[in-house]
Design a protein around this motif. Sequence first.
Motif, PDB file in Angstrom:
ATOM      1  N   MET A  99       0.817  -1.197   0.000  1.00  0.00           N
ATOM      2  CA  MET A  99       0.000   0.000   0.000  1.00  0.00           C
ATOM      3  C   MET A  99       0.852   1.249   0.000  1.00  0.00           C
ATOM      4  N   SER A 100       2.051   1.155  -0.446  1.00  0.00           N
ATOM      5  CA  SER A 100       2.929   2.311  -0.405  1.00  0.00           C
ATOM      6  C   SER A 100       2.417   3.460  -1.266  1.00  0.00           C
ATOM      7  N   ASN A 101       1.620   3.155  -2.286  1.00  0.00           N
ATOM      8  CA  ASN A 101       1.112   4.233  -3.129  1.00  0.00           C
ATOM      9  C   ASN A 101      -0.296   4.658  -2.731  1.00  0.00           C
ATOM     10  N   GLY A 102      -0.817   4.142  -1.601  1.00  0.00           N
ATOM     11  CA  GLY A 102      -2.112   4.569  -1.102  1.00  0.00           C
ATOM     12  C   GLY A 102      -3.303   3.996  -1.848  1.00  0.00           C
ATOM     13  N   THR A 103      -3.145   2.887  -2.560  1.00  0.00           N
ATOM     14  CA  THR A 103      -4.264   2.284  -3.276  1.00  0.00           C
ATOM     15  C   THR A 103      -4.491   0.862  -2.790  1.00  0.00           C
ATOM     16  N   ILE A 104      -5.710   0.371  -2.994  1.00  0.00           N
ATOM     17  CA  ILE A 104      -6.066  -0.988  -2.604  1.00  0.00           C
ATOM     18  C   ILE A 104      -6.771  -1.653  -3.771  1.00  0.00           C
ATOM     19  N   ASN A 105      -6.406  -2.884  -4.056  1.00  0.00           N
ATOM     20  CA  ASN A 105      -7.071  -3.701  -5.070  1.00  0.00           C
ATOM     21  C   ASN A 105      -7.516  -4.970  -4.358  1.00  0.00           C
ATOM     22  N   LYS A 106      -8.764  -4.986  -3.860  1.00  0.00           N
ATOM     23  CA  LYS A 106      -9.271  -6.120  -3.103  1.00  0.00           C
ATOM     24  C   LYS A 106     -10.716  -6.383  -3.487  1.00  0.00           C
ATOM     25  N   VAL A 107     -11.016  -7.663  -3.702  1.00  0.00           N
ATOM     26  CA  VAL A 107     -12.354  -8.099  -4.072  1.00  0.00           C
ATOM     27  C   VAL A 107     -12.793  -9.149  -3.062  1.00  0.00           C
ATOM     28  N   ILE A 108     -14.021  -9.044  -2.581  1.00  0.00           N
ATOM     29  CA  ILE A 108     -14.612 -10.044  -1.701  1.00  0.00           C
ATOM     30  C   ILE A 108     -15.913 -10.494  -2.337  1.00  0.00           C
ATOM     31  N   LEU A 109     -16.049 -11.810  -2.535  1.00  0.00           N
ATOM     32  CA  LEU A 109     -17.245 -12.369  -3.169  1.00  0.00           C
ATOM     33  C   LEU A 109     -17.709 -13.604  -2.415  1.00  0.00           C
ATOM     34  N   ILE A 110     -19.011 -13.820  -2.397  1.00  0.00           N
ATOM     35  CA  ILE A 110     -19.599 -15.081  -1.957  1.00  0.00           C
ATOM     36  C   ILE A 110     -20.502 -15.515  -3.093  1.00  0.00           C
ATOM     37  N   GLY A 111     -20.262 -16.708  -3.607  1.00  0.00           N
ATOM     38  CA  GLY A 111     -21.057 -17.182  -4.731  1.00  0.00           C
ATOM     39  C   GLY A 111     -20.933 -18.682  -4.894  1.00  0.00           C
ATOM     40  N   ASN A 112     -21.543 -19.176  -5.956  1.00  0.00           N
ATOM     41  CA  ASN A 112     -21.558 -20.604  -6.240  1.00  0.00           C
ATOM     42  C   ASN A 112     -20.815 -20.900  -7.531  1.00  0.00           C
ATOM     43  N   LEU A 113     -20.035 -21.992  -7.526  1.00  0.00           N
ATOM     44  CA  LEU A 113     -19.317 -22.406  -8.729  1.00  0.00           C
ATOM     45  C   LEU A 113     -20.310 -22.804  -9.814  1.00  0.00           C
ATOM     46  N   GLY A 114     -20.088 -22.306 -11.019  1.00  0.00           N
ATOM     47  CA  GLY A 114     -20.957 -22.620 -12.149  1.00  0.00           C
ATOM     48  C   GLY A 114     -20.597 -23.925 -12.831  1.00  0.00           C
ATOM     49  N   ARG A 115     -19.377 -24.401 -12.596  1.00  0.00           N
ATOM     50  CA  ARG A 115     -18.924 -25.676 -13.167  1.00  0.00           C
ATOM     51  C   ARG A 115     -17.764 -26.166 -12.312  1.00  0.00           C
ATOM     52  N   ASP A 116     -17.361 -27.426 -12.533  1.00  0.00           N
ATOM     53  CA  ASP A 116     -16.212 -27.945 -11.800  1.00  0.00           C
ATOM     54  C   ASP A 116     -14.971 -27.123 -12.142  1.00  0.00           C
ATOM     55  N   PRO A 117     -14.076 -26.928 -11.178  1.00  0.00           N
ATOM     56  CA  PRO A 117     -12.855 -26.163 -11.447  1.00  0.00           C
ATOM     57  C   PRO A 117     -11.973 -26.856 -12.480  1.00  0.00           C
ATOM     58  N   GLU A 118     -11.222 -26.056 -13.210  1.00  0.00           N
ATOM     59  CA  GLU A 118     -10.244 -26.582 -14.159  1.00  0.00           C
ATOM     60  C   GLU A 118      -8.870 -26.449 -13.512  1.00  0.00           C
ATOM     61  N   ILE A 119      -8.142 -27.552 -13.435  1.00  0.00           N
ATOM     62  CA  ILE A 119      -6.800 -27.565 -12.846  1.00  0.00           C
ATOM     63  C   ILE A 119      -5.804 -27.761 -13.981  1.00  0.00           C
ATOM     64  N   ARG A 120      -4.819 -26.850 -14.058  1.00  0.00           N
ATOM     65  CA  ARG A 120      -3.788 -26.948 -15.103  1.00  0.00           C
ATOM     66  C   ARG A 120      -2.410 -26.896 -14.473  1.00  0.00           C
ATOM     67  N   THR A 121      -1.453 -27.517 -15.134  1.00  0.00           N
ATOM     68  CA  THR A 121      -0.062 -27.453 -14.694  1.00  0.00           C
ATOM     69  C   THR A 121       0.649 -26.404 -15.532  1.00  0.00           C
ATOM     70  N   MET A 122       1.299 -25.458 -14.842  1.00  0.00           N
ATOM     71  CA  MET A 122       2.015 -24.380 -15.523  1.00  0.00           C
ATOM     72  C   MET A 122       3.393 -24.865 -15.964  1.00  0.00           C
ATOM     73  N   GLN A 123       4.092 -24.042 -16.729  1.00  0.00           N
ATOM     74  CA  GLN A 123       5.420 -24.399 -17.229  1.00  0.00           C
ATOM     75  C   GLN A 123       6.417 -24.666 -16.104  1.00  0.00           C
ATOM     76  N   ASN A 124       6.236 -24.014 -14.958  1.00  0.00           N
ATOM     77  CA  ASN A 124       7.151 -24.223 -13.828  1.00  0.00           C
ATOM     78  C   ASN A 124       6.816 -25.486 -13.031  1.00  0.00           C
ATOM     79  N   GLY A 125       5.797 -26.245 -13.477  1.00  0.00           N
ATOM     80  CA  GLY A 125       5.424 -27.494 -12.823  1.00  0.00           C
ATOM     81  C   GLY A 125       4.381 -27.351 -11.730  1.00  0.00           C
ATOM     82  N   LYS A 126       4.081 -26.124 -11.323  1.00  0.00           N
ATOM     83  CA  LYS A 126       3.078 -25.907 -10.279  1.00  0.00           C
ATOM     84  C   LYS A 126       1.681 -25.903 -10.902  1.00  0.00           C
TER      85      LYS A 126
END
Length: 160
Positions: free
Chosen positions: A1-28
């Motif tokens: 917050m050194s520049n005095g700004t905030i980027n924060k989102v808070i949501l409560i909702g329901n998943l519309g479909r099963d999550p998609e899990i992918r492996t990135m190039q770094n293996g994670k």
Amino acid sequence: MSNGTINKVILIGNLGRDPEIRTMQNGKEMASFSIATSESWTDKSSGIRSEKTEWHNIVVFSEGLVKVVKDFARKGSKVYIEGSLRTRKYTDQNGSERYITEVLLQNFSGVLALLDSRNSAPSPDYKPSEYKQNETEQKNQYENFDSEIKEELIDDEIPF
């Protein structure tokens, strides 16, 4: 917050479909899914009840949260999300440039809680010992969360 700004989102909702899990190039692994949030109201003059649903794209990079999403989150799961907004540009299949806005959960800035975890079954890969502490902490932290939200929503419907 050194520049005095905030980027924060808070949501409560329901998943519309099963999550998609992918492996990135770094293996994670990373997870992505969409959640729906809805608001409803009654038109005072006509008495007609209306509802509006918004869809939010969620991207999870935090390793611990990816594991929770992978093992527990399913289509219809109710989730609490805290993250930051990110808009990125990509090229679609037709070669057109497009923009997408996502809620990003990464490192220590993201929070994900399954609000209906007792109703959802774990995946076959579930190992109880990996989650024992997290489930207990999560239950204590969010035990009264649904009732608090319901009370706030009831207060919001008062017409004065």
